[in-house]
Scaffold this motif. Sequence first.
Motif, PDB file in Angstrom:
ATOM      1  N   ILE A  21     -42.777  28.824 -58.401  1.00  0.00           N
ATOM      2  CA  ILE A  21     -43.116  27.399 -58.384  1.00  0.00           C
ATOM      3  C   ILE A  21     -42.064  26.685 -57.538  1.00  0.00           C
ATOM      4  O   ILE A  21     -40.855  26.900 -57.715  1.00  0.00           O
ATOM      5  N   VAL A  44     -40.330  23.220 -56.772  1.00  0.00           N
ATOM      6  CA  VAL A  44     -40.101  21.884 -57.332  1.00  0.00           C
ATOM      7  C   VAL A  44     -39.234  21.109 -56.342  1.00  0.00           C
ATOM      8  O   VAL A  44     -38.129  21.553 -55.995  1.00  0.00           O
ATOM      9  N   LEU A  49     -35.870  25.674 -66.601  1.00  0.00           N
ATOM     10  CA  LEU A  49     -37.101  25.991 -67.329  1.00  0.00           C
ATOM     11  C   LEU A  49     -36.755  26.525 -68.707  1.00  0.00           C
ATOM     12  O   LEU A  49     -35.824  27.329 -68.869  1.00  0.00           O
ATOM     13  N   LEU A  84     -40.332  22.140 -67.963  1.00  0.00           N
ATOM     14  CA  LEU A  84     -39.308  21.866 -66.959  1.00  0.00           C
ATOM     15  C   LEU A  84     -38.453  20.724 -67.513  1.00  0.00           C
ATOM     16  O   LEU A  84     -38.928  19.585 -67.641  1.00  0.00           O
ATOM     17  N   HIS A 123     -44.233  19.180 -69.175  1.00  0.00           N
ATOM     18  CA  HIS A 123     -44.985  20.327 -69.690  1.00  0.00           C
ATOM     19  C   HIS A 123     -45.781  20.941 -68.534  1.00  0.00           C
ATOM     20  O   HIS A 123     -46.764  20.376 -68.068  1.00  0.00           O
ATOM     21  N   LEU A 124     -45.362  22.115 -68.070  1.00  0.00           N
ATOM     22  CA  LEU A 124     -45.962  22.698 -66.858  1.00  0.00           C
ATOM     23  C   LEU A 124     -47.429  23.056 -67.042  1.00  0.00           C
ATOM     24  O   LEU A 124     -48.218  22.967 -66.108  1.00  0.00           O
ATOM     25  N   ILE A 174     -49.819  20.374 -65.979  1.00  0.00           N
ATOM     26  CA  ILE A 174     -49.935  20.187 -64.526  1.00  0.00           C
ATOM     27  C   ILE A 174     -50.801  21.297 -63.923  1.00  0.00           C
ATOM     28  O   ILE A 174     -51.696  21.046 -63.125  1.00  0.00           O
ATOM     29  N   VAL A 175     -50.538  22.517 -64.337  1.00  0.00           N
ATOM     30  CA  VAL A 175     -51.282  23.652 -63.780  1.00  0.00           C
ATOM     31  C   VAL A 175     -52.754  23.555 -64.122  1.00  0.00           C
ATOM     32  O   VAL A 175     -53.623  23.730 -63.268  1.00  0.00           O
ATOM     33  N   CYS A 203     -52.748  31.540 -68.423  1.00  0.00           N
ATOM     34  CA  CYS A 203     -51.966  30.497 -67.774  1.00  0.00           C
ATOM     35  C   CYS A 203     -51.357  31.108 -66.533  1.00  0.00           C
ATOM     36  O   CYS A 203     -50.611  32.084 -66.624  1.00  0.00           O
ATOM     37  N   PHE A 252     -49.322  30.343 -62.824  1.00  0.00           N
ATOM     38  CA  PHE A 252     -48.610  29.382 -61.977  1.00  0.00           C
ATOM     39  C   PHE A 252     -48.710  29.761 -60.506  1.00  0.00           C
ATOM     40  O   PHE A 252     -48.030  29.184 -59.673  1.00  0.00           O
ATOM     41  N   ILE A 283     -44.497  19.281 -57.565  1.00  0.00           N
ATOM     42  CA  ILE A 283     -44.588  20.639 -58.133  1.00  0.00           C
ATOM     43  C   ILE A 283     -45.765  21.339 -57.462  1.00  0.00           C
ATOM     44  O   ILE A 283     -46.891  20.820 -57.464  1.00  0.00           O
TER      45      ILE A 283
END
Length: 2043
Positions: free
Chosen positions: A261, A263, A283, A338, A400-401, A404-405, A444, A446, A500
Amino acid sequence: MAALERRAFAHKINRTVAAEVRKQVSRERSGSPHSSRRSSSSLGVPLTEVMEPVDFEDVLLSHPPDVEPGPLRDLIEFPADDLELLKQPRECRTTESGIPEDGKLDAQVRAAVAMYTEDWVIVHRRYQHLSPSYSPVTTDTQREQQKGLTCQVFEQDASGDERTGPEDMDDSRHCSGSPEDTPRSSGASGIFNLRNLAADSLLPSLLERAAPEDMDQRNEALRRQHRTRALLTLYPAPDEDEAVERCTCPEPPREHFGQKILVKCLSLKFEIEIEPIFGTLALYDVREKKKISENFYFDLNSDSMKGMLRAHGTHPAISTLARSAIFSVTYPSPDIFLVVKLEKVLEQGDISDCCEPYMVMKEMDMAKNREKLDKLRLAAEQFCTRLGRYRMPFAWTAVHLANIVSSAGQQDRDSDSEGERRPTWTERRRRGTQDRASSGDDACSFSSFRPATLTVTNFFKQEAERLSDEDLFKFLADMRRPSSLLRRLRPVTAQLKIDISPAPENPHFCLSPELLHVKPYPDPRGRPTKEILEFPAREVYTPHTSYRNLLFVYPHRLNFSSRQGSVRNLAVRIQYMAGEDQSQALPVIFGKSSCSEFTREAFTPVVYHNKSPEFYEEFKLRLPACMTDNHHLFFTFYHISCQPRPGMALETPVGFTWIPLLQHGCLRTGPFCLPVSVDQPPPSYSVLTPDVALPGMRWVDGHKGVFSVELTAASSVHPQDPHLDRFFTLVHVLEEGSFPFRLKDTVLSEGTMEQELRASLTALRLASPEPLVAFSHHVLDKLVHLVVRPPIITGQIVNLGRGAFEAMAHVASLVHRSLEAVQDSRGHCPLLAAYVHYAFRLPGGELSLPGGASLATLQPATLARSSGRPASLYLTRSKSISSSNPDLAVAPGSVDDEVARILASKLLHEELALQWVVSGSTVREMVLQHAWFFFQLMVKSMQLHLILSQRLNTPRKLRFPGRFLDDISALVGSVGLEVITRVHKDVEVAERLNASLAFFLSDLLSIADRGFVFRLVQAHYKQVATRLQSSPNPASLLTLRMDFTRILCSHEHYVTLNLPCCPLSPPASPSPSLSSTTSQSSAFSSQSPDPKVTSMFELSGTFRQQHFLSGLLLTELALALEPEAEGASVLHKKAISAVHSLLCSHDIDPRYTEPTVKARVAELYLPLLSIARDTLPRLHSFTEGSGQRSRLVSMLDSDTEGEGDIGGTISPSVAIAIAGGPLAPSSRSSISQGPSTVSRSGYPLSAESSRTLMICVLWVLKNAEPTLLQRWAADLALSQLGRLLELLNLCLAAFEYKGKKAFERINSLTFKKSLDMKARLEEAILGTIGARQEMVRRSRERSPFGNQDNVRWRKSVTHWRQTSDRVDKTKNEMEHEALVDGNLATEASLVVLDTLEIIVQTVMLSETRESILGAVLKVVLYSLGSTQSASFLQHGLATQRALVSKFPELLFEEDTELCADLCLRLLRHCGSRISTIRTQASASLYLLMRQNFEIGHNFARVKMLVTMSLSSLVGTTQNFSEEHLRRSLKTILTYAEEDVGLRDSTFTEQVQDLMFNLHMILTDTVKMKEHQEDPEMLIDLMYRIARGYQGSPDLRLTWLQNMAGKHAELGNHAEAAQCMVHAAALVAEYLALLEDSRHLPVGCVSFQNISSNVLEESAISDDILSPDEEGFCSGKHFTELGLVGLLEQAAVYFTMGGLYEAVNEVYKNLIPILEAHRDYKKLAAVHGKLQEAFSKIMQQRVFGTYFRVGFYGLRFGDLDEQEFVYKEPSITKLAEISHRLEEFYTERFGEDAVEIIKDSNPVDKSRLDPQKAYIQITYVEPYFDTYELKDRVTYFDRNYGLRTFLFCTPFTPDGRAHGELAEQHKRKTLLTTDHAFPYIKTRIHVCHREETVLTPVEVAIEDMQKKTRELAFATEQDPPDAKMLQMVLQGSVGPTVNQGPLEVAQVFLADIPEDPKLFRHHNKLRLCFKDFCKKCEDALRKNKALIGPDQKDYHRELERHYCRLREALQPLLTQRLPQLLAPSSASLRCPTWDWRGQDRGWV
């Protein structure tokens, strides 16, 4: 002459019957060629025994490569450059190496540096990429090969692009009249049109009379042009599930990364800007409660803010200015956050006070608060100046990743999943490995989501008491809850903007965690992006590949609560000390943001006024390469004075502590709780720990631990495992010889070294998996070194072979277990595979060849490494010692240590083999579990040994010593035995062990004596064969052996290993050579077959001995295809797939492209022809019909005797074949094999397996030497040749083109799966394998044994297979599939054609050529009748012309059926839309006529057959094009006119007559074309055409069959049966005229019980029949057998239609014929069918529904004002037929042109619109007079033979349909039809109409009679139906019934009529009512008996209603008519009912 040519009529018929008898009696007698190949005595050596292989090396010596010419030379021996050694530079990601500079390095670091800088050493087999293991044929490679294919043109795909000319259009309009209107003889206008048509182009050489040889040569040359070179590229790729040989080169070891990822920190803005703020990103995984990345520090302050720290700052390094970071996540999870933490410069006041301005002040209030802001800025500047080097916690937030994903990436992922390309096998394997390694518990990912830009606005202030990670995890868990406590807190308002996104593949300007520049790095001045080191949430098992030596320090908490004095603002300083002096602090601490890159000290943030602070800080340190015992971490604790006071220092040290980093040479890590000293530590403290109470020192809190800190290392140098540390330390001590050595608390001397070393080897099994895997390359290298270079201790060679071998086994097992999730398809661990392939090398080996030859170097794609690699040690070639006792120490004698070391060196492969053979049970079990690893290690060791010692040119027999080969033999024998014994216990291990052994032997073939390896294979086969005899489930062993063979045969030099160029020597055995023909003479000569040729085409001992591997493979195939083979379905598929896979690899192998070379390769597979030929009865039938196919062998097998007489072979399949018409496509089917196929012939092959086997056969036929095939064919027996021809016929059917539309309709993959499932189901049902085995097999997915559920790779295979089997293919994909299928069909047919030509050339001089050529012609005809491309038809028709030219007697003196079939085929192609096909077909048809004429000066037979064929063609073919056929007729006319040779004869005139006659038939059928969509009209037209042929029995019969076929297609089985009955009556008439036989029907009269309509077939009489005319009534149906077939088909259709009574009548005519022939078998079958029919009569049936349909309007043409009765399927509603007809005619005439007349009244045509079409539809019922009902007793009787129908129309005088009872009239209409239903058509014309009008009282009488009948029926029903009875009662006596009985009585019986004529009706109605009342009473009584207690009230209610009805009727029924005499009152009294149950009579 003409008289001589004509044959006697009776003689002709008798001969036909005799021929039929001959054919039918011999049919199918040769279905099973051998009882079994397994025990055949002709084999010499049974197939179950493996042959002794030839000595390969000796054979090569006697047959050197030079003796072969040209390209064949390369097939004899392996290439000289087969093996090569490659040096591949190790990939380096960074521009700098990162390796410590040369200096004083300790042994551990030195070993690591050497390991991480060595290049990969790869032994490359130069041609291995050509093996099917490494270059498999997949769908993708096939598609690549298919590029540039020619688009084949097919009739069914061709659009009508050749437009009809204007003359054709005129012709069509002219011919639109009815055939009844136009005399058949008058065709002047048709003739005119035909003469004026344009002909197709003529074949220039057709009329030349060339020699047959020249014609054949020309045809062959044309066939060879534009052919597909690689046949198998057109066939679907081999099934990947069966590809056990599949290998992939392991990926080189690489640094591990998870999903990345990126950032980017864009900006940070607060409401007020008064001081610099510093940020940290990391993280955290809440579920694992773990920080999963190092910190990333960023600085987004403005330059003015940064300037406030000018006093404390140095020039910042560019690496500390990074604002973007790449995080790696190995285990994605929805619980990852994150976390952003903010810090500020330390100032006076706690955190809350410092946060207050940020929470209160707003940007909009700047003007109002200017004074406050200035004050705050001033204070901040002061603090920055004084305390700028210290920080304090400020605020934090978290992202909270998962949110977003999921929100950003959902749409992308959804769209990406559509239509993704199916990944290759390698890609799937790699992807599966990565996915499984990185997949979390939740879905999940990324790796792919849409980039998102976030603006974080709310920050939470840090709380001084809750700074630890434990508190942070609680906060994060709370954040996920809807009612988070954090949301109630007042936030610190700010705006942090971050980006991100998924990280790019190769980002620019990237720094590694060590701050090295990652390639590509274009400009060193660019702002960098940092790679953030991951701390995975769980273990990651991956080996270290690069140098990394980092240490992370985490201070947790400090407790100074008991410390006296002012110690409140506590800061901890950390230093890395190389000594005890402050100047020895090393600059190894990584800087944070906007500072120098490395610092010598760093401080924790300060928590204001807290004596027991908690810390969250992380310090990252770079460990020095050379560490000593003095290296330590030094912690100094300071009190920071926030407020400047006089005499008060800024920093006051208040405590000290330290951690020594090395302990006994090992790095110390983990948590520590350290005591803190008040005083400075004394000298030499660094070697001690602070736990030691040093004298004179004061300690905080009495020497208790008050400072918690944790050390974590990320190091590829220090294992951080005690067992590994101990092992490496001992090995390094041994290498350096530095004795004595202190290890922990013991001092090691040379005396104790051996014992310690052995103990450490044993203890390796206790090592933790993660560090063991990480240092696996180090460990394995050291273990190999111990095996090969035994250490010398105290002058003795210590043999550690056994211990090291056991340790290797344990290490391999531990690594396997750790990486179980990422194993490949064969259970190989990719890490170990990569180690062997890349990293393993012989210890101390100099990687350069002696003599100065340099190694090939593989240059990597990345930049070359800048730093050089240390020189390797010199290779010392040494003598190998392999003692039988590995633990025995060998005294070196008086030699020095170096000589002893040389003497002690060993060869790894020899030691591994020896240790394996002598190993104990525990170790052996472990080694067997991972045998592949040790086999590969041995092979690479052998390869390196040969290359480095320059022994590759040594003869193979001398390469390895005998004792080593003995060890190998023992090892292979023991491993083979393990495979056999484990197959029923642990199947998964058996499978893997079996594959490992096979790969090992395959590898040995490249380096060792090949004859020796073949003998090992033979020994293994013998082991398996011995076990097979006693095995409870041999299928499992056979499957393993098949896999073993397939792997062996996947060797890249497989062809060379089979000695393809060495001639077959005569068999050593005294027994005859293998041939199925030993007991039979050849079909073509009396001489015995050539044994040499025969042995090449059979699995002879000679063949299997010389072509060893090919012999094994084909033997496996032959055994699997044996009838009694167990587990048939799976074995069939595996064996055939193995052959198919090999042939595919040959097809794409560039070494075999030359035809001569490919012919030699094909010789290795010649026995496949015999195997497939003998398997023929069990091959799937691809021909039309239920499993039928033409059995050509029957007509050739003269040695077979029949079973019974003619009747014995008549079966329903014959009838079906006959029913399809003598010339229909289905006529290729003949009598199929009997029902006992499975029991006689074994288990049938599935469709998929059959097709694959046949494509392999075609490959051999295509590529084999034609002269060799010709010699073989000449040696075949007649029956064998017949089976071969039948096999060719089946090949044509199997690969017939399906058409583009078929690809749109079906998914071939689904089809394949369903076939496989069907095959398995059949196998289970038929019981060909035991129920137990079937149960086991079903539970184990694809294998007949073994539990596959735990094999993860198979799960993944299933997963991708399911996602790829999608039906929604794109148009391009479907077009490509059609293109490939078309090319495959064309090439397969051309191969068959080539083979047929070879057979024809072979039999030219044979005595039995007629029968063989007849069978050949049948195959040719089949090919012409199937769907073929234009290019094939060009060659096929040329071959047909050559056959007819050379052997005219085939058609004109033998079987009429062949000639008829040919005529049909040619005519169909004459009507093709494609001009080239028409040109060829016209030429063939013309030559056929000319040939027939030249034999007998007329061609009456061809005339008749062509006419019949055309009739059949136009009647059955939907898309037939008459305009194109007309053009072909014109072409034939042109040929006749231009043929100079026959100009003086009558031939031209006869051709003209025939062409014009055919033209007239075409005009008859134009109307049919117009009405293709109207089934009734179409059948009517066919009926009229059939009537037109009343005087031509052959043609009438043809049209009757056409009608039957059409009816069957429409589901009108009764009508189809009637057509067959009419056809049978026609034949019976003909046979009755011919001869008087008692058992035959007497013409049509015999069939009138079946149908009265059949008498119309009696029109044939003596004057119409012309028995003397050639070809008249010559069809196969005009025989007794034909009659039987027609009757049987009629019975079949009657049965399908449910008319079982008619079946009985049909069999009444059939049974006498069977009795006359004594065919008791058939009689038994007939009576069985009769019994079945009679039993079904009792079942409830529903027959047709009838409607009257009237057509009105000029638009209908001939149908105007015509009335028909339509027969529709049962239970058809009026609305259904109305909708159907309206929809059809609307489509035909237009939207508003059709109107349905809703009523049934007579139609007044004058009131209709002439522009419209009107249809009147009325439901009608069959009507019977009273006398008829006496005979029509049953339901069937009342629905069969119907001619009269009734419908009623209600009306009133004023025109309304319904009115009051007194005025309600009814019109009853009786319709009579021309013929009785069912007839040969579904609508029959109404020939008579009769109407009757009923008065209202008569209507009332009818209604009451109907109600009374309903009551009677409901009352007397048996069994009684209470519900129905109550319904009828309710409708009869209920008070609410409209126009019920009471109202009827009141209307018609209230007054006595005035007209005496009505007295009779009045009286009749009264009698009806009396009867009605009586039936009501009966019904009530019955109901009372049936009801239960719950219905008593309902019954009483019915009784009350009835009582009221009776009382109301009583006065109406007691009136007296005036004219009647006074009758007794009793006769008119109304019945009364005693409700107590007694009948009181009438009152």
